[in-house]
Design a protein around this motif. Structure first.
Motif, PDB file in Angstrom:
ATOM      1  N   ARG A  63     -14.394  10.835  -9.395  1.00 21.37           N
ATOM      2  CA  ARG A  63     -13.416  11.022  -8.339  1.00 21.37           C
ATOM      3  C   ARG A  63     -12.120  10.366  -8.419  1.00 21.37           C
ATOM      4  O   ARG A  63     -11.935   9.291  -8.736  1.00 21.37           O
ATOM      5  N   LEU A  64     -11.069  11.313  -8.705  1.00 19.15           N
ATOM      6  CA  LEU A  64      -9.656  10.773  -8.870  1.00 19.15           C
ATOM      7  C   LEU A  64      -9.006  11.039  -7.573  1.00 19.15           C
ATOM      8  O   LEU A  64      -9.020  11.848  -6.753  1.00 19.15           O
ATOM      9  N   GLY A  65      -8.556   9.624  -6.912  1.00 18.38           N
ATOM     10  CA  GLY A  65      -8.052   9.673  -5.616  1.00 18.38           C
ATOM     11  C   GLY A  65      -6.211   9.200  -5.736  1.00 18.38           C
ATOM     12  O   GLY A  65      -5.963   8.451  -6.510  1.00 18.38           O
ATOM     13  N   ILE A  66      -5.833   9.784  -4.864  1.00 18.75           N
ATOM     14  CA  ILE A  66      -4.445   9.216  -4.523  1.00 18.75           C
ATOM     15  C   ILE A  66      -4.015   9.134  -3.031  1.00 18.75           C
ATOM     16  O   ILE A  66      -4.445   9.792  -2.236  1.00 18.75           O
ATOM     17  N   LYS A  67      -3.065   8.068  -2.946  1.00 17.07           N
ATOM     18  CA  LYS A  67      -2.756   7.647  -1.532  1.00 17.07           C
ATOM     19  C   LYS A  67      -1.220   7.399  -1.743  1.00 17.07           C
ATOM     20  O   LYS A  67      -1.146   6.459  -2.433  1.00 17.07           O
ATOM     21  N   VAL A  68      -0.445   8.103  -0.709  1.00 19.88           N
ATOM     22  CA  VAL A  68       1.158   7.731  -0.403  1.00 19.88           C
ATOM     23  C   VAL A  68       1.128   7.018   0.720  1.00 19.88           C
ATOM     24  O   VAL A  68       0.548   7.662   1.825  1.00 19.88           O
ATOM     25  N   THR A  69       1.847   5.857   0.741  1.00 27.93           N
ATOM     26  CA  THR A  69       1.918   5.102   2.141  1.00 27.93           C
ATOM     27  C   THR A  69       3.248   4.394   2.051  1.00 27.93           C
ATOM     28  O   THR A  69       4.133   4.468   0.953  1.00 27.93           O
ATOM     29  N   GLU A  70       3.731   3.788   3.116  1.00 26.26           N
ATOM     30  CA  GLU A  70       4.921   2.989   3.247  1.00 26.26           C
ATOM     31  C   GLU A  70       4.676   1.609   2.478  1.00 26.26           C
ATOM     32  O   GLU A  70       3.695   1.266   2.584  1.00 26.26           O
ATOM     33  N   PRO A  71       5.641   1.056   2.029  1.00 25.59           N
ATOM     34  CA  PRO A  71       5.585  -0.190   1.418  1.00 25.59           C
ATOM     35  C   PRO A  71       5.022  -1.292   2.243  1.00 25.59           C
ATOM     36  O   PRO A  71       5.089  -1.323   3.140  1.00 25.59           O
ATOM     37  N   GLU A  72       4.210  -2.365   1.739  1.00 23.50           N
ATOM     38  CA  GLU A  72       3.423  -3.302   2.464  1.00 23.50           C
ATOM     39  C   GLU A  72       3.922  -4.530   2.063  1.00 23.50           C
ATOM     40  O   GLU A  72       4.534  -4.684   0.951  1.00 23.50           O
ATOM     41  N   ALA A  73       3.791  -5.688   2.868  1.00 25.56           N
ATOM     42  CA  ALA A  73       4.529  -7.118   2.433  1.00 25.56           C
ATOM     43  C   ALA A  73       3.800  -7.397   1.286  1.00 25.56           C
ATOM     44  O   ALA A  73       2.740  -7.439   0.910  1.00 25.56           O
ATOM     45  N   GLY A  74       4.744  -8.256   0.540  1.00 27.57           N
ATOM     46  CA  GLY A  74       4.056  -8.871  -0.696  1.00 27.57           C
ATOM     47  C   GLY A  74       4.045  -7.827  -1.950  1.00 27.57           C
ATOM     48  O   GLY A  74       3.866  -8.303  -3.133  1.00 27.57           O
ATOM     49  N   GLY A  75       4.174  -6.533  -1.728  1.00 26.67           N
ATOM     50  CA  GLY A  75       4.205  -5.592  -2.908  1.00 26.67           C
ATOM     51  C   GLY A  75       2.969  -5.142  -3.346  1.00 26.67           C
ATOM     52  O   GLY A  75       1.890  -5.862  -2.827  1.00 26.67           O
ATOM     53  N   PRO A  76       2.917  -4.609  -4.491  1.00 26.14           N
ATOM     54  CA  PRO A  76       1.809  -4.106  -5.094  1.00 26.14           C
ATOM     55  C   PRO A  76       0.616  -5.160  -5.281  1.00 26.14           C
ATOM     56  O   PRO A  76      -0.549  -4.979  -5.097  1.00 26.14           O
ATOM     57  N   LEU A  77       1.020  -6.240  -6.104  1.00 31.25           N
ATOM     58  CA  LEU A  77       0.059  -7.236  -6.356  1.00 31.25           C
ATOM     59  C   LEU A  77      -0.419  -7.807  -5.165  1.00 31.25           C
ATOM     60  O   LEU A  77      -1.728  -7.914  -5.036  1.00 31.25           O
ATOM     61  N   ALA A  78       0.205  -8.029  -3.906  1.00 31.12           N
ATOM     62  CA  ALA A  78      -0.160  -8.645  -2.647  1.00 31.12           C
ATOM     63  C   ALA A  78      -1.402  -7.484  -2.288  1.00 31.12           C
ATOM     64  O   ALA A  78      -2.332  -8.073  -1.645  1.00 31.12           O
ATOM     65  N   VAL A  79      -0.949  -6.255  -2.177  1.00 31.98           N
ATOM     66  CA  VAL A  79      -1.865  -5.377  -1.491  1.00 31.98           C
ATOM     67  C   VAL A  79      -2.968  -5.125  -2.539  1.00 31.98           C
ATOM     68  O   VAL A  79      -4.223  -5.105  -1.819  1.00 31.98           O
ATOM     69  N   MET A  80      -3.242  -5.188  -3.526  1.00 29.35           N
ATOM     70  CA  MET A  80      -4.210  -5.023  -4.569  1.00 29.35           C
ATOM     71  C   MET A  80      -5.257  -6.439  -4.465  1.00 29.35           C
ATOM     72  O   MET A  80      -6.630  -6.404  -4.438  1.00 29.35           O
ATOM     73  N   ARG A  81      -4.441  -7.468  -4.125  1.00 26.29           N
ATOM     74  CA  ARG A  81      -5.216  -8.820  -3.987  1.00 26.29           C
ATOM     75  C   ARG A  81      -5.817  -8.886  -2.682  1.00 26.29           C
ATOM     76  O   ARG A  81      -7.236  -9.254  -2.656  1.00 26.29           O
ATOM     77  N   ARG A  82      -5.132  -8.255  -1.530  1.00 28.74           N
ATOM     78  CA  ARG A  82      -5.832  -8.249  -0.275  1.00 28.74           C
ATOM     79  C   ARG A  82      -7.091  -7.197  -0.294  1.00 28.74           C
ATOM     80  O   ARG A  82      -8.242  -7.210   0.252  1.00 28.74           O
ATOM     81  N   ALA A  83      -6.827  -5.875  -1.032  1.00 27.38           N
ATOM     82  CA  ALA A  83      -8.135  -5.009  -1.348  1.00 27.38           C
ATOM     83  C   ALA A  83      -9.075  -5.449  -1.917  1.00 27.38           C
ATOM     84  O   ALA A  83     -10.182  -5.527  -1.724  1.00 27.38           O
ATOM     85  N   ALA A  84      -8.929  -6.243  -2.828  1.00 27.24           N
ATOM     86  CA  ALA A  84      -9.916  -7.149  -3.872  1.00 27.24           C
ATOM     87  C   ALA A  84     -11.003  -8.069  -2.903  1.00 27.24           C
ATOM     88  O   ALA A  84     -12.077  -8.174  -3.150  1.00 27.24           O
ATOM     89  N   ALA A  85     -10.024  -8.838  -1.971  1.00 28.99           N
ATOM     90  CA  ALA A  85     -10.777  -9.733  -0.968  1.00 28.99           C
ATOM     91  C   ALA A  85     -11.799  -8.950  -0.306  1.00 28.99           C
ATOM     92  O   ALA A  85     -12.815  -9.584   0.251  1.00 28.99           O
ATOM     93  N   LYS A  86     -11.478  -7.893   0.093  1.00 29.80           N
ATOM     94  CA  LYS A  86     -12.344  -7.064   0.894  1.00 29.80           C
ATOM     95  C   LYS A  86     -13.352  -5.870   0.100  1.00 29.80           C
ATOM     96  O   LYS A  86     -13.908  -5.318   0.769  1.00 29.80           O
TER      97      LYS A  86
END
Length: 535
Positions: A430-453
């Motif tokens: 499964r190859l997935g792609i998502k396009v969104t508006e930038p989020e606080a903290g940038g990519p690293l913060a986004v991935m860390r929040r996702a990893a926490a969940k």
């Protein structure tokens, strides 16, 4: 004479061989006791290709060369080079007595615990570059730098370069050059493959490949056959893994096909130290002029039809690779075969054509090349000046969501809300792609929040790791993890997920696959990220 006991021998009257530590292409390594000094050592027993075809004088010359080279290595003094205590001859066979390192190899560590992060790769690289500078200044080449020949001492994590068993004193003719391929093809520089020359630069190429392996778990030149490996080293695009992003300029500089343009040891070490000190991607030295692969490429016009000479050159490389694969078992020199291809290029090797990316595509992995027609909802097109071409077995999909990328042939588009999926038959991949508006903290913060969940969104989530990296000069973050799948029937899966910001948007590309198919998944992921473009 040696003393024979219950699997115990004493050589040279003092070294008691007790248990075998390992076997490699250049000999058996024993744990031993130096009975004179009462200390534990490692003893390498060097096999010699002595048969009826060799005269007594020829056999003696071979032993003398081996001992001479080993003694040259014994003169090296550096904290990251294995200490050679003694070089002896017993029953007309050479033995090298070395310090005993309590700890496994870098290859063992990668196999047991997975790839290392950029900071650890830089630490290892700095140690090895310092060691190589000392060896090269003494005129000694290693010629077989690979993770299996780098030891990590338990307790101190000291990095130790070992197994100079096929090292060559510059300018000398060695036993190992008499016919068979020497070294590990995945880590062998293209100029050695082509038979053009072997110098300190060749060791630096090998180190570049080693850093890629340490960061991703696999050499960028790994293929399913010897012929495929040689073709990848000499001819294919060089695509460092996405994990190399933080130190990408160093990796690219070391994996420069032209040895005269390759980053030297001092500059590579300086750049890695700068990365460790600042945490920022190091800058190339002021005098370094990037090759075409290092600068943005303008839209390419339609290429002219290949000339006779172009066809001959390409055919020569392909034929040479196939010949090497066919003849390797017969002991024919790989370097000699490649050196003689076409006979018209004077031993020159092509300059690397790696694209502007930090992503690796393992072109060897048996990618499905099904010719099934894509669904009507999925638009495929050939490469144009506005987006990259698709590798063999892939097609470029122009997605209505405003992007294009290369997907494996046979994958079909299945949008799910704000996410777009391209899936293989049966949804194995499964190859997935998502396009969104930038989020606080940038990519690293986004991935860390996702990893926490991760445990909430992915049943059985474990071994999650988020790494800061870059994509085409933009800050990015890589999230990698394993989980149990959405059902017992589906089984455990592994996911690669890259997030980055570009042009005021945040992009997220990921691939999920069964744990037994991570190699194919990694290729699909690397190609997708490499070829992704906004439309």
């Amino acid at each position: 004479m040696g003393t024979e006991g219950e699997n115990v021998r004493v050589i040279a009257g003092r070294y008691r061989l007790e248990s075998r530590l390992g076997r490699g292409g250049m000999g058996v390594v024993w744990r031993a006791t130096d009975e004179l000094l009462g200390r534990q050592v490692a003893v390498k027993e060097i096999p010699l290709d002595i048969d009826d075809a060799l005269s007594v004088d020829e056999a003696r010359r071979q032993r003398d060369r081996t001992l001479r080279e080993a003694r040259a290595v014994a003169q090296l003094r550096h904290p990251h080079i294995i200490v050679v205590h003694d070089v002896v001859e017993h029953d007309e066979r050479p033995y090298i007595v070395m310090e005993l390192i309590d700890g496994g190899s870098l290859a063992d560590r990668i196999s047991a615990r997975g790839p290392v992060d950029a900071a650890e790769a830089a630490r290892i690289g700095i140690a090895l570059l310092s060691a190589l500078r000392t060896a090269h200044e003494a005129g000694v080449l290693h010629r077989d730098i690979k993770p299996a020949n780098v030891l990590l001492e338990s307790g101190s994590d000291r990095v130790v370069l070992t197994d100079f068993g096929i090292a060559q004193v510059a300018g000398a003719t060695t036993l190992t050059e008499t016919g068979s391929f020497v070294g590990s093809p995945e880590y062998t520089a293209p100029e050695r493959m082509s038979g053009a020359r072997t110098g300190p630069e060749s060791d630096l190429w090998s180190l570049g490949a080693l850093l890629c392996t340490a960061l991703s778990g696999e050499s960028p030149f790994r293929r399913d056959s010897l012929g495929g490996i040689l073709h990848a080293v000499v001819f294919d695009e060089i695509r460092p893994p996405v994990q190399a992003g933080p130190i990408l300029p160093v990796v690219r500089g070391l994996l420069e096909r032209d040895p005269d343009r390759r980053l030297d040891a001092a500059e590579a070490e300086r750049m890695l130290r700068a990365f460790r000190d600042t945490g920022r991607s190091p800058q190339l030295p002021p005098g370094y002029t990037p090759t075409q692969r290092d600068v943005p490429r303008p839209p390419a016009p339609t290429p002219p039809a290949p000339t006779v000479e172009t066809r001959r050159s390409t055919r020569g490389v392909l034929v040479a690779a196939l010949l090497v694969a066919a003849m390797a078992g017969a002991g024919v020199s790989a370097a000699a075969l490649l050196m003689n291809r076409d006979g018209a290029d004077g031993g020159r090797t092509p300059t690397s054509s790696a694209p502007e990316t930090s992503v690796s595509a393992s072109a060897s992995s048996g990618t499905p090349s099904a010719s099934s027609t894509p669904s009507a909802s999925d638009t495929a097109s050939s490469a144009t000046a506005t987006h990259p071409s698709a590798p063999s077995g892939y097609r470029v999909a122009d997605d209505p969501a405003g992007f294009s990328l290369a997907v494996p042939e046979g994958f079909t588009r299945k949008p799910q809300g704000e996410r777009v999926f391209y899936m293989s038959s049966g949804e194995t991949f499964r190859l997935g792609i998502k396009v969104t508006e930038p989020e606080a903290g940038g990519p690293l913060a986004v991935m860390r929040r996702a990893a926490a969940k991760g445990p909430d969104s992915n049943p059985g989530y474990h071994d999650g790791k988020v790494t800061a990296t870059t994509r085409h000069g933009h800050d990015a973050a890589l999230w990698e993890f394993t989980w149990n799948g959405f059902s017992t029937a589906e089984g455990p899966r592994h996911t690669y997920d890259l997030c980055w910001e570009e042009g005021g948007q945040m992009y997220d590309v990921w691939v999920s696959a069964p744990v037994g198919k991570v190699r194919e998944a990694k290729e699909y992921f690397d190609v997708a990220v490499d070829t992704f473009a906004r439309t």
